[in-house]
Design an enzyme around this catalytic site. Structure first.
Site: not given
Lengths: 163, 574
Positions: B51, B113-114, B163, B482
Site C-alpha cells: 500500500e 479484525f483489521q 464496510k 548519505m
C-alpha cells in the site's frame, strides 16, 4: 504571556481531537481547555488558555485557523474580556472547620452546594487567580477533591465571536 | 433519480470527478468497493504490491500532473501501510485522496479484525479527514475531499469508509455534486494589494535582490508567471529542492537550488542579498541553516498561500498571504513601465554572482578517468544528455537524490519528483510508476540507490502486470551513501550499519521479472548502456551502475552556520 483563545468549532466527531492534537504536534502548551455546544447545535465553542511569546501565539492562531473544522477564533486577551472558571471543591468539614469553610466560602462569594457530616462541597466561580486563592485558603483545612472547568471567556462590549 | 449503493457511488463519483486511475490493494473492508470497480470500466485500478507504493504512485502522478492522486486501501494494515506515503504527500503539499476501508460501524471500537483508527493515526499528517456515517453522504464527502486536497495549500485527505456504508443492498439517491462549500474553509487567492505594492517598491529599489522560490510555484502552476517576472526584473533566482524547474535552470538568471547541498553561488547570493523575495517556499531548516545567522543583511518579502508558513522560522518584513500565480501577476502589472532605481547596483550584483560562479567552475567534482570507478555525478549528467533534459525524474532519498538535483538541469516544472520534506526512502520507484502511467509517451527515470530501491522493489511485479516502462538507474555504491557521508564527517568514519552487504545480484533479480537489466562497472560501459536503456521509451530497464563508494555530496552547509558556511569538497571550505 498567557492567552485565552476562543474557537468556534464544527460540532463534528474528531474536531476536538484535531485541535488538541495540533497543540501536542506543534509543541504548543495547553493550560486549560473548555468545550461545549453553543446555541447553534452545529457549532461548539472551545476555549483554550495557553502560554507563549507573540511569535508562538501567532503560530498557534494561524495553525488553528488552518484546521478545516475551525470556523472562527479570537484571542480574547487582545482586548477587554470577561474570564470565568467554575470550580467544585470537596473540603473536609469536621468540628470547627465546618464554620471556617462556610466563612471562607462567603468571603469568596462561593456557595456550599452539598453537605455530609464530614464533607462540604463548595462551588465557586471567578477568574483563575481567584480560584487559586480559594484553594490556598482551603488547603490548611483539607481539600479532598477539586474539579475545575477550565477557563471560559467572552469579549466585553459589542464584540462578538459568531458567524 | 438514480439509486446506487455506497460502493457504486464511489466508483461512479470517481468517474464523474474525472479520475482516470487509482492505485490500491483490496482487502475485506474494501471488497464492496472493489466489486463496484469490477463492474465498471471508466476508472482503471492499478494493483500495487504494497500500500505504501499506492500512495507514492498516486503522489508521483499528482506531482507530474497537478491533479490529485487517488488511493484505495483496506482497513487496518492496508491503511497503516499507506501512512508513510500520506505523510510524504503532506510534507510536500501534494494533493491526494486516500479512500480507506474500515470495519463495519457496529464493530468500530471493538478491536475488530483489521480495525485501526486510521483517522486518528493519520491526523497529524493529513490536511483533513472524513469518516462516512451514512451512505447517502458519500458523494458530498468525496467532493469535499477532492476540493480540500486540491485547493489552497494542497495536501492529502483521508476518507474512512466503514464496510456497511458500501453494502450492495442499501441504495440511495446519487447526484454528482458539481460544487461544494465548506463554511470554515475559504483559501485565499489574491494577496493584499497594499502589501504587494510595498514589495514591488522594495524590489525596484533593491541593490542585491534574490528570488527564492519553492514548491508553491510548482503546485500553484505559477511557473510561467514567475519566469516572466524574474526576466523582466533581471534578478537572480534560486529555488528550493521542491521548486526545481519552476524557473528554467538552463537560463543564466538561475543560480540553481539553495540550502544544505545547494549551489555555492545560490547560497552566497542569499547570504549577501539585501532583499529576498520568497514565494511559495517555507524557510525549511534544510534551506536556512542556522536561522539566527540567516541572510543578515536582507529584508524579506514572503508570499505564501498558507499564513502559518509566514514568519514560522524566519520573520518576514513584508508578509503576503495569497496564491503565488495571482500575486506574481499583480507584481508583473506593477513592475510594467517602471525601472530599477539603480541598474548599476544590479550590474555590480551580477558581477559578484558571476565571480562566485567562476570560483567553482570546473571544480564541482572530478570526473573519472578510464579504468576508474564512475562518479555518480557523471552518470546523472550522462542520463541528462541521453534524455535531452526532458525526462520526468523521480528519486529516492540520499546522495543520489542530491546528485540528481544538482546535475540534471530542469527546464520545466513538475519534472523533478522527489520526497523533499519527509525524505522517504522507497519513494522513487513507485512514484516513477505513477508518472509513467500518466505520461506513457515520456521518458521516466528513477534515480535510486541499493538502499532505497530495496525498500519498494516488490513493485517490479506491478510494472510487469501493467507494462510500466520506467528506467531505473541504480547508483550502486554498496552503502547508504548519505548516512556514511555523515559518519565520515561527524563520527570519525565509524560506519555503523551504513554498509550494504549481501546485496542481491540485481541483474538476476530484474530478469526474474522478465525485464532487462544492464550492469555497468566501468567508464567505457556507461554510454552504450544508456543508449540501449533509452532506446525504447516503454521498456522497463534497470541500470545497475557501480559508482565510486567514497564520493561525498558537496557543497554541504556547515551545521549551525550561515548560508555561506559550506564545505566545498573533502578538503576545502568557505
Amino acid at each position: 504571556m498567557r492567552h485565552i483563545i476562543s474557537i468556534l468549532l464544527e460540532n463534528e466527531p474528531g474536531a476536538l481531537s484535531r485541535v488538541v492534537g495540533l497543540f501536542s504536534q506543534r509543541n504548543f502548551n495547553i493550560e486549560t481547555l473548555n468545550v461545549a455546544p453553543t446555541e447553534d447545535p452545529s457549532l461548539s465553542r472551545l476555549t483554550v488558555t495557553t502560554v507563549g511569546d507573540d511569535r508562538v501565539i501567532e503560530q498557534i492562531t494561524k495553525h488553528l485557523n488552518k484546521l478545516v473544522d475551525v470556523v472562527k477564533l479570537v484571542d480574547l486577551t487582545e482586548g477587554n474580556h470577561i474570564e470565568r472558571e467554575l470550580m467544585l471543591v470537596k473540603v473536609k468539614a469536621l468540628g470547627a472547620a465546618r464554620d471556617e469553610v462556610k466563612r471562607t466560602a462567603d468571603i469568596f462569594r462561593a456557595q456550599v452546594v452539598d453537605v455530609t457530616p464530614s464533607v462540604y462541597t463548595v462551588q465557586i466561580t471567578g477568574d483563575g487567580g481567584k480560584l487559586d486563592a480559594f484553594i490556598q485558603a482551603m488547603a490548611p483545612i483539607g481539600i479532598l477533591e477539586v474539579a475545575r472547568t477550565g477557563v471560559s471567556g467572552i469579549a466585553r462590549g459589542d464584540k462578538l465571536l459568531s458567524l | 433519480m438514480e439509486l446506487l449503493s455506497g460502493a457504486d457511488m464511489i466508483a461512479r463519483f470517481l468517474k464523474d470527478e474525472g479520475v482516470e486511475r487509482i492505485y490500491g490493494y483490496p482487502g475485506g473492508a474494501a471488497l464492496h468497493i472493489y466489486d463496484a470497480l469490477f463492474r465498471q470500466d471508466s476508472v482503471q485500478h492499478i494493483l500495487v504490491r504494497h500500500e505504501q507504493a499506492a500512495t507514492h504512485a498516486a503522489d508521483g502522478y499528482a506531482r507530474a500532473s497537478g491533479k490529485p492522486g487517488v488511493v484505495l486501501v483496506t482497513s487496518g494494515p492496508g491503511a497503516t501501510n499507506a501512512v508513510t506515503g500520506i505523510a510524504t504527500a503532506y510534507m510536500d503539499s501534494i494533493p491526494m485522496v486516500v479512500l480507506c476501508g474500515q470495519v463495519a460501524s457496529h464493530l468500530i471500537g471493538e478491536d475488530a479484525f483489521q480495525e485501526t483508527d486510521i483517522v486518528g493515526v493519520t491526523r497529524p499528517v493529513v490536511k483533513h479527514s472524513f469518516s462516512i456515517r451514512h451512505p447517502s453522504e458519500i458523494p458530498e464527502v468525496l467532493k469535499k475531499a477532492f476540493y480540500l486536497a486540491a485547493t489552497g495549500r494542497p495536501g492529502p485527505v483521508v476518507v474512512d469508509i466503514p464496510k456497511d456504508m458500501t453494502a450492495p443492498t442499501e441504495r440511495y439517491e446519487y447526484v454528482y455534486p458539481k460544487k461544494v462549500k465548506i463554511r470554515s474553509y475559504n483559501p485565499v487567492t489574491r494577496g493584499h494589494t497594499g502589501q504587494i505594492k510595498k514589495a514591488v517598491d522594495m524590489m525596484l529599489k533593491a541593490r542585491r535582490p534574490v528570488f527564492y522560490t519553492g514548491g508553491g510555484i510548482v503546485t500553484g502552476g505559477a511557473s510561467e508567471a514567475l519566469t516572466d517576472l524574474v526576466q523582466r526584473l533581471g534578478f537572480p533566482i534560486t529555488t528550493t529542492l521542491m521548486g526545481i524547474g519552476a524557473y528554467p535552470q538552463t537560463d543564466n538568471q538561475s543560480l540553481g537550488w539553495l540550502g544544505m547541498h545547494g549551489s555555492y553561488e545560490a547560497n552566497m547570493a542569499m547570504h549577501h542579498a539585501d532583499l529576498i523575495i520568497a514565494i511559495g517556499a517555507r524557510f525549511d531548516d534544510r534551506v536556512t541553516n542556522n536561522t539566527s545567522k540567516f541572510c543578515p543583511t536582507a529584508k524579506i518579502v514572503h508570499v505564501d498561500i498558507d499564513p502559518s508558513s509566514i514568519s514560522k522560522t524566519v520573520r518576514a518584513d513584508v508578509p503576503i498571504v495569497g496564491a503565488a500565480g495571482s500575486v506574481i501577476n499583480e507584481m508583473i502589472s506593477l513592475v510594467q513601465g517602471r525601472e530599477a532605481a539603480s541598474p548599476e547596483a544590479l550590474a555590480e550584483w551580477w558581477q559578484s554572482i558571476d565571480g562566485w560562479r567562476a570560483e567553482r567552475e570546473g571544480k564541482l567534482y572530478e570526473p573519472s578517468k578510464s579504468g576508474e570507478a564512475l562518479k555518480p555525478q557523471e552518470v546523472i549528467e550522462a542520463v541528462h544528455r541521453v534524455t535531452r533534459g526532458e525526462a520526468f525524474v523521480t528519486t529516492d532519498v540520499g546522495q543520489h537524490q542530491m546528485f540528481a538535483a544538482q546535475y540534471y538541469k530542469f527546464a520545466k516544472p513538475n519534472r523533478f519528483i522527489t520526497s523533499g520534506g519527509l525524505g522517504t526512502m522507497g519513494f522513487g520507484f513507485p512514484a516513477a510508476m505513477g508518472v509513467k502511467l500518466g505520461y506513457p509517451q515520456d521518458d521516466v527515470v528513477c534515480f535510486t540507490g541499493e538502499g532505497s530501491f530495496q525498500m519498494m522493489m516488490q513493485e517490479l511485479s506491478t510494472c510487469k502486470q501493467f507494462e510500466v516502462g520506467v528506467k531505473i538507474v541504480n547508483l550502486n555504491n554498496q552503502s547508504l551513501g548519505m548516512v556514511r557521508q555523515w559518519q565520515d564527517l561527524n563520527y570519525k568514519s565509524r560506519h555503523a550499519h551504513s554498509y550494504m552487504e549481501s546485496l542481491p545480484d540485481f541483474a538476476k533479480l530484474i530478469e526474474a521479472y522478465g525485464f532487462t537489466a544492464i550492469t555497468v562497472r566501468t567508464h567505457e560501459e556507461l554510454a552504450p548502456a544508456l543508449e540501449r536503456a533509452f532506446a525504447d521509451t516503454n521498456e522497463l530497464v534497470f541500470l545497475d551502475i557501480y559508482v565510486d563508494p567514497f564520493e561525498h555530496v558537496y557543497p554541504m552547509q556547515v551545521p549551525l552556520g550561515s548560508m555561506r558556511d559550506m564545505l566545498l569538497s573533502k578538503t576545502e571550505r568557505t
